[in-house]
Motif scaffolding. Structure first.
Motif, short mmCIF file in Angstrom:
data_model
loop_
_atom_site.label_atom_id
_atom_site.label_comp_id
_atom_site.label_asym_id
_atom_site.label_seq_id
_atom_site.Cartn_x
_atom_site.Cartn_y
_atom_site.Cartn_z
N ASN A 14 0.80 -1.23 0.00
CA ASN A 14 0.00 0.00 0.00
C ASN A 14 0.84 1.28 0.00
O ASN A 14 0.36 2.33 0.37
N VAL A 15 2.11 1.20 -0.44
CA VAL A 15 2.96 2.39 -0.50
C VAL A 15 2.80 3.11 -1.85
O VAL A 15 3.26 4.22 -2.03
N GLY A 16 2.12 2.45 -2.81
CA GLY A 16 1.92 3.05 -4.12
C GLY A 16 2.95 2.62 -5.15
O GLY A 16 3.23 3.32 -6.11
N LYS A 17 3.52 1.43 -4.95
CA LYS A 17 4.59 0.94 -5.83
C LYS A 17 4.10 0.73 -7.26
O LYS A 17 4.73 1.19 -8.21
N ASP A 92 6.07 5.80 2.24
CA ASP A 92 4.86 6.62 2.16
C ASP A 92 5.15 8.00 2.73
O ASP A 92 5.53 8.13 3.91
N ASP A 101 9.84 -0.69 7.26
CA ASP A 101 10.83 -0.02 6.39
C ASP A 101 12.22 -0.14 7.00
O ASP A 101 13.20 -0.36 6.29
N THR A 120 6.61 8.51 -1.64
CA THR A 120 5.43 8.46 -2.51
C THR A 120 4.26 9.20 -1.88
O THR A 120 4.32 9.57 -0.70
N LYS A 121 3.24 9.41 -2.67
CA LYS A 121 1.97 10.00 -2.21
C LYS A 121 2.15 11.39 -1.60
O LYS A 121 1.45 11.77 -0.66
N ARG A 124 -0.81 13.69 -1.02
CA ARG A 124 -1.76 13.41 0.06
C ARG A 124 -1.29 13.95 1.41
O ARG A 124 -2.05 13.95 2.37
N SER A 156 4.68 12.06 -6.76
CA SER A 156 3.23 11.82 -6.73
C SER A 156 2.87 11.17 -8.05
O SER A 156 3.04 11.77 -9.11
#
Length: 183
Positions: A14-17, A92, A101, A120-121, A124, A156
């Motif tokens: 759920n880190v946006g990989k 994240d 991590d 990432t992200k 947000r 992002s």
């Protein structure tokens, strides 16, 4: 092909990989990464040949819903890949470094694998939270790591911010973007 340089992307579930890989390689039709609403969707390592230039390795996420054989699979890959040029550790930007991590960082440090941290992200995170996380991670990298590239990359996937710079860095570490001396 085993002689091509490789880069791998690793991070918490759920880190946006998948979203990041899709954004980074949007110009490479051979890199087809599915983005799922369910965290931990990637269960195996996925290898994508990027043109004739290098191979991208998409690792399964660690932490929540990680595959049972995650540690064995990832450790074996990291220890045996001599053509691995860089590992991109995704963190994240909203929550910063987590316990899982730190475990990944310890593994990369122990094996002497050169890596880069990518936040990432960032779209947000509030500016204050993002700044706090960036400063904490920079301090951590400076004080506690040997193999981490000192520059953080903030990205992002939704707004494509930071994508071009990270794409150039990937090209550079794979030998596909020579640095040009400023005149």
């Amino acid at each position: 092909p085993p002689f091509l340089p490789q880069v791998c992307f690793i991070g918490r579930s759920n880190v946006g990989k998948s979203s990041l890989i899709r954004a980074l390689f949007s110009l490479s039709p051979e890199v087809e990464v599915r983005v799922s609403k369910t965290p931990g969707h990637t269960k195996k390592m996925n290898f994508f040949k990027v043109g004739k230039y290098f191979t991208l390795v998409d690792m399964p996420g660690y932490g929540y819903r990680a595959p049972q054989d995650f540690v064995e699979m990832v450790e074996a890959y990291l220890q045996e890949r001599h053509n691995l040029k860089r590992t991109f550790l995704l963190v994240d930007g909203v929550v910063g470094l987590q316990k899982t991590d730190h475990i990944a960082i310890e593994m990369l440090e122990e094996f002497g694998i050169p890596y880069v941290m990518v936040l990432t992200k960032i779209d947000r995170a509030s500016r204050g939270v993002l700044l706090k996380n960036v400063l904490e991670i920079q301090e951590f990298v400076k004080e506690k790591t040997q193999g981490c590239f000192p520059q953080l990359f903030l990205v992002s996937s939704m707004e494509f911010s930071g994508i071009h710079l990270l794409r150039c860095f990937v090209a550079h570490v794979t030998g596909n973007l020579p640095t040009i001396e400023a005149s």
